[in-house]
Every structure is written in C-alpha cells, then in structure tokens.
Write an enzyme that holds these catalytic residues in place. Structure first.
Site, short mmCIF file in Angstrom:
data_model
loop_
_atom_site.label_atom_id
_atom_site.label_comp_id
_atom_site.label_asym_id
_atom_site.label_seq_id
_atom_site.Cartn_x
_atom_site.Cartn_y
_atom_site.Cartn_z
N HIS A 243 0.84 -1.16 -0.01
CA HIS A 243 0.04 0.25 0.09
C HIS A 243 0.89 1.19 -0.05
CE1 HIS A 243 -3.54 2.29 0.46
NE2 HIS A 243 -2.91 3.30 1.01
N HIS A 270 3.74 10.54 2.28
CA HIS A 270 3.23 11.60 1.15
C HIS A 270 4.04 12.80 1.30
CE1 HIS A 270 -0.38 9.23 0.64
NE2 HIS A 270 -0.76 9.27 1.72
#
Length: 316
Positions: A243, A270
C-alpha cells in the site's frame, strides 16, 4: 530500450461514475470520469457543492497539504483531498487524459485500495489517442533525506519502485517490496493493497478531523494487541508495504508524466514523496523529457529527447 512503453497518449472510451465516502471527512461523494482531449492530463472540476466549475490540475504545483493524505488546492478553500489511490490507478493502468467531476472535497475511499477504480476504468475502456506520450527519464541520482527517512530517484531502464517500511508494531515490522511497473503487475501486485491504521490512534485522529469515514470496510486496522482485526485478514502477506507503494505511485503521478527510472524510499510517506518529486523537477540536469521514435518501418523503437514546452506540466 528493454521495456514496452506505449507510444501514444490514452483516455477513457466512455464516462463512468463511482460513489462512496471520504475516509477523512466521512462525507458522501460522487466522482465522474470523462474522456478528455490529448495533453489535457488529469483535471478535477468541483461540481454541485457551491464550487461549481472550479478546476484543479493533478500536478505537483497544486499540492496544498500532505498530512495523512495528499491534498490538491487550498486546504482552507477549494481543494480535493486523498487523491493518491485514484492517481495510482490512472498511472498504473497508463491512462493519461481524464476530466474528473467531483461533488465534494475528498475522493471516495471505496475499499481503501485502487481496485474499484481499476474496475471502473476497465468498464469505461481505454481509447488510444493520436498524440505522442512523453516520459520523464531520470538521468542521474537525486536524493532527499529527513531524519532516518529518505527517498531517491535513480536511472533505470524501466519504471521501478523499491519501497522499504519499518514500523515498531510487530504486526508490520520491516517490509521491503520492489517491482517493475506495468498495467499487469499493477493490477495483480499493487492495486488491491488497502490503507491501514492503528486502533490506538483513532481518537486522536477523530479529534484532529481525520479518519471520520474510516472503517473495517475500507482500512486494515491493527488492534491494541498488535494484530490485524479485519475478519478477512490481509489480501497480501506484505499488504502494508504494497500500500505504501500504491501511495508513492499516486503521489509521483503528480509529475504530469510517467517516469523511466527507479524510485526508492525508506520510511517514506506523502510529505517525503512530494519533497523528492520537487527536488527532482527543480534540477533540469537530473531528467530528460523523451518520447518514442520508431524506425525501420515501425519494427523497432527508441526513446529520444524532445523540447518540452515552456509551461510543461512537470514544471514547478
């Protein structure tokens, strides 16, 4: 080159719609995917919620926040949040141009992976367009570090991701996954990997306005006993690192073009993905814009450098 790269840009053949809730704001949202002209890229348009017609392009220059998800636009104003799974699906399948209408501020989380986006795009079908696709070819190593975490781009004859994660929780621990990306490997090895979180963090996230739509239907949840509490267990033995690779693919899709190169990271996320992408694109000696050139009556192909437009989508 020893890789199969598509020569022409693509879009969807028909319109397709998905509905769900935002994993963070918990609000219902519908999203519509429409065919788009060559060189459009991926463009979000807010509709039906008081922000009619406001466009946000899926580019690194539009990143407004990277806390727990990637947000495009102004987090305090018009924005679209949690775009990474959707963008990973488009990038992984090789879809270049899509006009997206969304009636909320957050992309639906669906089952927490990219699988339902893949199914939707398969339903719509893919249309090849009569304009060459351009790629970003990595020419030299570019690295960024933040404490113990790091990320880097390196030259490579293909599109490759090498992701290394390291969690204190024994349910995850240290996991490494590396793979060359094409539509087939994306579908089979990455697209179904779900987002994950810890039960012990839920109240803190709720208080901060996050994870309001999170559930066992759209997230892998690790309980206080350090075990996965989802009844179905994991989809892959190392679903957590897969993921993280899915997230990285979505974040790096904000370059506006696909990579020919290798992206590596250790304990990334991120914020680190965005920082690495900005570092790469700020150094014009680190990459080259290329497209396919066919010779010998179309039986062989090579990648050749092209002059990028002044306002190219990968520019920051």
């Amino acid at each position: 080159m020893g890789i199969d790269l598509h020569e022409y840009q693509t879009t969807l053949k028909s319109r397709v719609t998905l509905s769900g809730i935002g994993v963070h704001n918990g609000k219902p949202v519908s999203i519509h995917f429409n065919p788009a002209d060559p060189d459009t890229g991926i463009v979000f348009t807010r509709v039906g919620d008081g922000h009619e017609g406001r466009e946000i392009r899926a580019l690194v220059s539009e990143i407004g926040a990277t806390d727990l998800c990637t947000v495009l636009g102004d987090p305090a104003g018009v924005h679209v949040a949690t775009v990474e799974h959707l963008l990973a699906a488009l990038s992984g399948l090789g879809i270049d141009n899509v006009a997206i209408e969304i009636d909320g501020s957050e992309v639906p989380v669906l089952d927490g992976s990219a699988a339902m986006y893949v199914e939707a795009f398969d339903q719509a079908g893919m249309q090849i367009q009569a304009v060459k696709r351009r790629y970003i070819r990595i020419m030299k190593p570019v690295r960024i570090e933040n404490g113990a975490s790091w990320a880097e781009f390196r030259p490579y004859d293909g599109t490759r991701f090498e992701i290394d994660i390291d969690f204190e929780s024994p349910a995850i621990g240290r996991q490494f996954f590396a793979i060359d990306i094409d539509p087939e490997t994306f579908r089979a090895e990455i697209s179904r990997a779900r987002t994950f979180g810890f039960m012990k963090d839920v109240e803190r996230l709720w208080a901060a306005g996050y994870a309001l739509g999170s559930s066992l239907e759209n997230s892998v949840v690790i309980g206080d006993d350090n075990r996965v509490i989802n009844m179905g267990g994991l989809r892959y033995k190392n679903e957590f690192v897969r993921h993280k690779m899915l997230d990285a693919m979505g974040d790096l899709a904000l370059a506006g073009a696909r990579f020919i190169g290798c992206f590596r990271s250790y304990r990334g996320g991120h914020k680190l993905n965005a920082a690495a992408l900005r570092r790469l694109l700020s150094d014009r000696s680190a990459f080259q814009i290329v497209e396919t050139s066919r010779r010998e009556r179309g039986r062989s192909a090579e990648m050749v450098a092209v002059n990028a437009p002044v306002y190219a989508p990968w520019m920051i």
